[in-house]
Write a protein that holds these residues in place. Sequence first.
Motif, PDB file in Angstrom:
ATOM      1  N   ARG A 134       0.846  -1.209   0.000  1.00 51.17           N
ATOM      2  CA  ARG A 134       0.000   0.000   0.000  1.00 51.17           C
ATOM      3  C   ARG A 134       0.872   1.246   0.000  1.00 51.17           C
ATOM      4  N   GLY A 164      -8.773   4.372  -7.474  1.00 51.61           N
ATOM      5  CA  GLY A 164     -10.221   4.283  -7.277  1.00 51.61           C
ATOM      6  C   GLY A 164     -10.696   5.337  -6.298  1.00 51.61           C
ATOM      7  N   THR A 187     -23.027   1.899  -2.719  1.00 48.16           N
ATOM      8  CA  THR A 187     -23.735   0.701  -3.183  1.00 48.16           C
ATOM      9  C   THR A 187     -23.742  -0.360  -2.086  1.00 48.16           C
ATOM     10  N   GLY A 267     -19.817  -0.672  -1.442  1.00 49.90           N
ATOM     11  CA  GLY A 267     -18.939  -0.099  -2.463  1.00 49.90           C
ATOM     12  C   GLY A 267     -19.355   1.330  -2.754  1.00 49.90           C
ATOM     13  N   PHE A 269     -19.372   4.348  -6.211  1.00 50.16           N
ATOM     14  CA  PHE A 269     -18.877   4.731  -7.531  1.00 50.16           C
ATOM     15  C   PHE A 269     -19.099   6.207  -7.804  1.00 50.16           C
ATOM     16  N   GLY A 286      -9.289   6.787 -14.207  1.00 47.97           N
ATOM     17  CA  GLY A 286     -10.379   5.923 -13.748  1.00 47.97           C
ATOM     18  C   GLY A 286     -11.230   6.597 -12.681  1.00 47.97           C
ATOM     19  N   ASP A 287     -11.703   5.804 -11.730  1.00 50.21           N
ATOM     20  CA  ASP A 287     -12.611   6.329 -10.703  1.00 50.21           C
ATOM     21  C   ASP A 287     -11.999   7.494  -9.932  1.00 50.21           C
ATOM     22  N   GLY A 299     -17.679   1.595 -15.870  1.00 52.97           N
ATOM     23  CA  GLY A 299     -16.499   2.082 -15.160  1.00 52.97           C
ATOM     24  C   GLY A 299     -15.206   1.421 -15.607  1.00 52.97           C
ATOM     25  N   ILE A 300     -15.267   0.115 -15.928  1.00 50.46           N
ATOM     26  CA  ILE A 300     -14.033  -0.583 -16.318  1.00 50.46           C
ATOM     27  C   ILE A 300     -13.548  -0.016 -17.651  1.00 50.46           C
ATOM     28  N   ASN A 301     -14.489   0.171 -18.586  1.00 50.97           N
ATOM     29  CA  ASN A 301     -14.104   0.710 -19.905  1.00 50.97           C
ATOM     30  C   ASN A 301     -13.437   2.073 -19.765  1.00 50.97           C
TER      31      ASN A 301
HETATM   32  C1  LIG Z   1     -21.125  -2.246  -6.805  1.00 50.57           C
HETATM   33  C2  LIG Z   1     -20.402  -1.844  -8.048  1.00 50.57           C
HETATM   34  C3  LIG Z   1     -20.620  -2.537  -9.229  1.00 50.57           C
HETATM   35  C4  LIG Z   1     -19.947  -2.179 -10.397  1.00 50.57           C
HETATM   36  N1  LIG Z   1     -20.167  -2.912 -11.522  1.00 50.57           N
HETATM   37  C5  LIG Z   1     -19.521  -2.599 -12.668  1.00 50.57           C
HETATM   38  C6  LIG Z   1     -19.699  -3.393 -13.835  1.00 50.57           C
HETATM   39  O1  LIG Z   1     -20.418  -4.390 -13.827  1.00 50.57           O
HETATM   40  N2  LIG Z   1     -19.034  -3.038 -14.963  1.00 50.57           N
HETATM   41  C7  LIG Z   1     -18.205  -1.936 -15.001  1.00 50.57           C
HETATM   42  O2  LIG Z   1     -17.641  -1.640 -16.071  1.00 50.57           O
HETATM   43  N3  LIG Z   1     -17.997  -1.187 -13.889  1.00 50.57           N
HETATM   44  C8  LIG Z   1     -18.619  -1.496 -12.730  1.00 50.57           C
HETATM   45  N4  LIG Z   1     -18.390  -0.761 -11.592  1.00 50.57           N
HETATM   46  C9  LIG Z   1     -17.421   0.342 -11.654  1.00 50.57           C
HETATM   47  C10 LIG Z   1     -15.992  -0.219 -11.717  1.00 50.57           C
HETATM   48  O3  LIG Z   1     -15.793  -1.168 -10.695  1.00 50.57           O
HETATM   49  C11 LIG Z   1     -14.965   0.917 -11.562  1.00 50.57           C
HETATM   50  O4  LIG Z   1     -15.374   2.036 -12.323  1.00 50.57           O
HETATM   51  C12 LIG Z   1     -13.583   0.481 -12.043  1.00 50.57           C
HETATM   52  O5  LIG Z   1     -13.137  -0.621 -11.311  1.00 50.57           O
HETATM   53  C13 LIG Z   1     -12.583   1.631 -11.894  1.00 50.57           C
HETATM   54  O6  LIG Z   1     -11.286   1.169 -12.131  1.00 50.57           O
HETATM   55  P1  LIG Z   1     -10.025   1.903 -11.467  1.00 50.57           P
HETATM   56  O7  LIG Z   1      -8.836   1.194 -11.989  1.00 50.57           O
HETATM   57  O8  LIG Z   1     -10.146   3.355 -11.651  1.00 50.57           O
HETATM   58  O9  LIG Z   1     -10.181   1.684  -9.896  1.00 50.57           O
HETATM   59  P2  LIG Z   1     -10.349   0.345  -9.060  1.00 50.57           P
HETATM   60  O10 LIG Z   1     -10.849  -0.755  -9.889  1.00 50.57           O
HETATM   61  O11 LIG Z   1     -11.106   0.746  -7.841  1.00 50.57           O
HETATM   62  O12 LIG Z   1      -8.858  -0.027  -8.662  1.00 50.57           O
HETATM   63  C14 LIG Z   1      -8.146   0.731  -7.735  1.00 50.57           C
HETATM   64  C15 LIG Z   1      -7.045  -0.148  -7.175  1.00 50.57           C
HETATM   65  O13 LIG Z   1      -6.173   0.672  -6.403  1.00 50.57           O
HETATM   66  C16 LIG Z   1      -5.771  -0.056  -5.270  1.00 50.57           C
HETATM   67  N5  LIG Z   1      -5.361   0.908  -4.251  1.00 50.57           N
HETATM   68  C17 LIG Z   1      -6.119   1.857  -3.641  1.00 50.57           C
HETATM   69  N6  LIG Z   1      -5.375   2.544  -2.762  1.00 50.57           N
HETATM   70  C18 LIG Z   1      -4.124   2.034  -2.827  1.00 50.57           C
HETATM   71  C19 LIG Z   1      -2.909   2.323  -2.144  1.00 50.57           C
HETATM   72  N7  LIG Z   1      -2.833   3.276  -1.225  1.00 50.57           N
HETATM   73  N8  LIG Z   1      -1.808   1.595  -2.448  1.00 50.57           N
HETATM   74  C20 LIG Z   1      -1.863   0.605  -3.383  1.00 50.57           C
HETATM   75  N9  LIG Z   1      -2.992   0.279  -4.052  1.00 50.57           N
HETATM   76  C21 LIG Z   1      -4.104   0.993  -3.774  1.00 50.57           C
HETATM   77  C22 LIG Z   1      -7.025  -0.842  -4.878  1.00 50.57           C
HETATM   78  O14 LIG Z   1      -6.673  -1.951  -4.082  1.00 50.57           O
HETATM   79  C23 LIG Z   1      -7.589  -1.217  -6.240  1.00 50.57           C
HETATM   80  O15 LIG Z   1      -7.159  -2.476  -6.681  1.00 50.57           O
HETATM   81  C24 LIG Z   1     -19.041  -1.089 -10.398  1.00 50.57           C
HETATM   82  C25 LIG Z   1     -18.820  -0.383  -9.218  1.00 50.57           C
HETATM   83  C26 LIG Z   1     -19.475  -0.751  -8.050  1.00 50.57           C
HETATM   84  C27 LIG Z   1     -19.215   0.005  -6.778  1.00 50.57           C
END
Ligand SMILES: Cc1cc2nc3c(=O)[nH]c(=O)nc-3n(C[C@H](O)[C@H](O)[C@H](O)COP(=O)(O)OP(=O)(O)OC[C@H]3O[C@@H](n4cnc5c(N)ncnc54)[C@H](O)[C@@H]3O)c2cc1C
Length: 413
Positions: A134, A164, A187, A267, A269, A286-287, A299-301
């Motif tokens: 972390r 995120g 959520t 969760g 978003f 991303g998020d 969100g993944i896209n």
């Molecule tokens: C209930 C729910 C359902 C969803 N369903 C969908 C869906 O079906 N399809 C879709 O496309 N999107 C969905 N989303 C949205 C999607 O999950 C996110 O938009 C997407 O994962 C964002 O990707 P990201 O890489 O920005 O962040 P994240 O996927 O949140 O990844 C962030 C990463 O950073 C890591 N991290 C955080 N802080 C630290 C730190 N200090 N040191 C090291 N690592 C750290 C975390 O462990 C995590 O692995 C959903 C969201 C929620 C809440």
Amino acid sequence: MVEETFEKEKGVAIIGGGPGGVSCALTLKKLAQESGEDIRVVIYEGKRFGEHYNQCAGVLSHPLEEILERDFGLKIPKAMIQRTIQGYVLYGEEEEIVLEEDPTKPSLAVQRVELDRFLLNEAMKREVEVIQSRVTDVEFRPHEVVVYSWSGTCRASAVVGAFGLSKAMAACFSRRVGYAPPPHLETLVTKFYPPSSWLPQLLENMIHVFLPPFPRTEFGALIPKGDHITVILAGWNITTNEMGAFLSLPRVRKLLPPKGHSDFFKGRFPTGLAKRFHGHRYLLVGDASGLVRPFKGKGINTAIVTGKSAALTLMNHGPSQEASQHYRDMCKDLMEDMIYGRLARTLASLTRRYSSLDPIIREAKRSESLKEALFFCVSGHAPYKKILRNKANLKVLPHLIPRLLGSIHLRLH
Ligand SMILES: Cc1cc2nc3c(=O)[nH]c(=O)nc-3n(C[C@H](O)[C@H](O)[C@H](O)COP(=O)(O)OP(=O)(O)OC[C@H]3O[C@@H](n4cnc5c(N)ncnc54)[C@H](O)[C@@H]3O)c2cc1C
């Protein structure tokens, strides 16, 4: 004046190994290879995927498969795909409408943790250093960024925040650069495990979407997965009470096995843009940036798209404050659509509170363009701008408005 160089050997530190972070890392490596250079790319990921999970329903929306293949040469393993989603059923109070996916562009249901593991493994294969730790703080200096973690310190030319909605990282960037995290919805998720006889046609392979008439609740959805149904409820300060009320709605109950849901998972978003998501030697993706489609996310896209844009910005323009404007420019379409997204959310929320979706669903059964608009709203396959500015939809307003007013009148009296 300090010259803001981008030293490839110092490279880029990425905080977060979700889709946004991995997409950025893979793009940096690819661009460096194409120009015959090498670049050091480090991803910090605090979770051990498999023991810890990123909250997600695991629906991969079109054109994610295409993006992964075209940009990174990655093919989603067949074994990862649990189900092909054939469309959506949108519910009003009494009415419902089936909104079918184009069979050539289906959404895929996967286990999110398997996707995370797959992407991170691919990054490692391409010589991205993945540090299972972390990050605790970040310090910005004129010529470098210092990243502190549980397992040591790393100096990099730039940092990409792909963390995120981590509160700890938001506080850190807020202290260091005045970042304000995006507004968000909360959520609650639970899972139902039905008898095996239900599985082949689980929920008809459709995602069932509700706008429940409860305060503080924005939407609920039932999603068919491999051996279970995922139930999501989204809103503000929602608790197990709201989830209980949602699960008791007769039309929801009819779709679920009588009992046996798992525990609840929390969760969040994003629903809007973060403040100061780019600047001197940092870009947030991303998020963390809030650069997502509000309401129905994909969100993944968007995490993958913004991760790639951040890498292109760093490689082509460097890590300076001015260069980071290029990142903002690349995300212009997403940012522009947020205003329309907010409008669509407000309309949905007013309809839920003062009227019902029923008049709109009835009209959509007659009007192909309105039906298509509803499909785009729930599937996220078109920008809100396109949906709301479609002239064909404006033509149905004279029929729709009296029906909506009628239903408001009924509700108020
Ligand atoms: C209930 C729910 C359902 C969803 N369903 C969908 C869906 O079906 N399809 C879709 O496309 N999107 C969905 N989303 C949205 C999607 O999950 C996110 O938009 C997407 O994962 C964002 O990707 P990201 O890489 O920005 O962040 P994240 O996927 O949140 O990844 C962030 C990463 O950073 C890591 N991290 C955080 N802080 C630290 C730190 N200090 N040191 C090291 N690592 C750290 C975390 O462990 C995590 O692995 C959903 C969201 C929620 C809440």
